[in-house]
Scaffold this active site. Sequence first.
Site, mmCIF file in Angstrom:
data_model
loop_
_atom_site.group_PDB
_atom_site.id
_atom_site.type_symbol
_atom_site.label_atom_id
_atom_site.label_comp_id
_atom_site.label_asym_id
_atom_site.label_seq_id
_atom_site.Cartn_x
_atom_site.Cartn_y
_atom_site.Cartn_z
ATOM 1 C CD GLU A 76 2.458 -7.955 1.561
ATOM 2 O OE1 GLU A 76 1.892 -8.644 2.445
ATOM 3 O OE2 GLU A 76 1.853 -7.410 0.623
ATOM 4 C CB CYS A 126 -0.894 0.040 1.247
ATOM 5 S SG CYS A 126 -1.711 -1.516 1.650
ATOM 6 C CG ASP A 154 0.311 -8.409 6.562
ATOM 7 O OD1 ASP A 154 -0.745 -7.822 6.271
ATOM 8 O OD2 ASP A 154 1.324 -8.353 5.825
ATOM 9 N NE ARG A 170 -5.705 -4.872 1.381
ATOM 10 C CZ ARG A 170 -6.581 -5.867 1.601
ATOM 11 N NH1 ARG A 170 -7.870 -5.635 1.506
ATOM 12 N NH2 ARG A 170 -6.147 -7.073 1.917
ATOM 13 C CG LEU A 171 -1.094 -4.114 -5.017
ATOM 14 C CD1 LEU A 171 -1.995 -3.986 -6.238
ATOM 15 C CD2 LEU A 171 0.371 -4.012 -5.414
ATOM 16 C CG ASN A 205 3.661 0.676 2.127
ATOM 17 O OD1 ASN A 205 3.405 -0.221 1.339
ATOM 18 N ND2 ASN A 205 4.698 1.486 1.970
ATOM 19 C CB ILE A 259 14.085 -6.998 -19.331
ATOM 20 C CG1 ILE A 259 13.650 -5.966 -20.360
ATOM 21 C CG2 ILE A 259 15.344 -6.582 -18.607
ATOM 22 C CD1 ILE A 259 13.145 -4.677 -19.722
#
Length: 634
Positions: free
Chosen positions: A82, A2, A105, A55-56, A80, A295
């Site tokens: 994990e 987040c 969490d 939030r994601l 924000n 990439i």
Amino acid sequence: MCGINGIIAKTNRNKNNINSILNNMNDLIIHRGPDEDGVFSEENEKFSVGMAMRRLSIIDLSSGKQPIFSDDKQIVIVFNGEIYNYKVLKAKLESEGVSFNTSSDTEVILKAYEKYGVESFQWLDGMYGFSIYDKRINKLFVARDFFGEKPLYYVHTDKEFIWASELKSIIKTIDFTPNISKKGLNLYFRLTYIPAPHTIYDGIFKLEANHYMVYDFESHNTTIHKINTEPKPKTVNISFDDAKTKTKELLYNSVASRSIADVGLGTFLSGGVDSSIVSLCLSQATDKKINTFSIGFKKASYDETDKSRVVADMIGSNHHEFIIDEDDLKNNIHEILVNFDEPFSDTASLPTHLLSEKTREHVTVALTGDGGDEIFGGYNKYYIGKMNKKYTSIVPKGLHKTIAGLSNKYLINKDDTRGRKFQINKLLNAINYNGDFYWDIISLANTSNQLKEIITSDYQVDDLFQEYKAIIGKQKIESLTDFRHVDKICSLEGGMLAKVDRTSMLTSLECRAPFLNKALWEFTNTLPENYLMKGWNKKHILKEAFRDQFPEEFLEKSKSGFGSPTGDWLRQSLRKELESYIEPDLLKKQGIFNIEFITKLVNDHLDSKKDSTFRVWSYYCFQKWYKFNFLKQN
């Protein structure tokens, strides 16, 4: 994953006004959390306080909405990041009678704090920036993770205290234009980034990694404290074979803990040692094919996809390879550089953003190999550190001055090749007889002497790195352990992690780094240095621990950095813009640069008389920030 924002007004403000400010701050970072938002605010006769987040959704998609409150509504948190060990902590708390309302969490942090206070912060294994408002004791706590993977900025004025995940949320909220920080300016033009606690603005700061801040609502004062007290590096008696076994155990555990997600997950796979090992560990932790992402470049001299293909074939991954050309990189330069909110000139930010953008089309979370060099001693600059000690013990200072002068005169590159001549010249200019050589080695834009050529005396700062020397507790940085600790508090926090966070979050992709694990860091700090670097063999123990799982000699293959041909772009597609940044009227108005010198430096680069890619690119990035960020405030 987040982004968070918050504000404390020291006088009563209308609640609608606070909510409006928070919503505006949230809107500026919607890329960090496009899935949902949340706002909390409260006012009384003495002050107003508000916290917000974007939030994601990664874990607990259905019930993890923030802010989250304690059962009695007296404590509230926005978060924000994990927490990788949250299930272990949750089980411990449940065994002690603590109940939970969600599977997130975020609530684990809240309930651990509610029961144990700030002591609980040291139990968190993860990447995070969070704020907790505790009404019971009239205090606010703002915390940042051990390595500084997640950003946290703040400003404290006579009228308010504001904190945010990104600098733009603060800049657009304050009612004044801050001055350019001389300290931040000097750090940037040495390092190409600005490490905590500084920013490019006077009075606006980054919270240092592994620290929390306390705001007292009674006194309106703030204090800053360390979360984990790091023991001084002390070598323990452990055999090399036992150390190899422990290395594998810790890394497998770290990859497993960082692969917990309720959304699609994959790995960045460059074909280098670190990303290859992370991808291997993840593939062995599941019976399903993992997704790997690489990439490549149409220009053969930049392309290394052959290495990543070897690993992808070996582990049987569902491999995604994106082949790009220079135009693909150039197209997003403006968006990427402006999004940093302060000068930042690591050329790897451009391909990192493009890889993140392509990866996000397939997954929401990507594991990376970031941190492997700092944890296990993998940088070429660590060689240079060893060489400086030997060189200065053999070559007299006067003779070196002559050698360096000849090098600067004759070992001149005219294009951005960064070959042998460039490397020798870089080494000779970093040699230092006063114990400060490592600071010049990590100064990718300008050494101490070069900085004096560029910036006027009014803007120069003495003893630029003194506070970082104090943190390490050593005035002379001499050993591999010293080099790694400098990199942890400067290069990692201010450079690499800022690059990865801003470029990946701009595409709403969460990146996790298994090597950035406190247990791994503390373990490698107890190992003999020759376990990490044996002779000239970097990351010795890491490679030996996994050697039997890779093709012969694969882990010894050289790997180029993740850069871009910016030196050529400055002469070509960016030339007109760059030339506008050396207009005499602009330079006189700024009063920052030595006009004659900077003009010659840029023109010599443009005319291919002398390649100065790093110096000129850092100048270009600063002026772009100045025009599109700093002046936009006025």
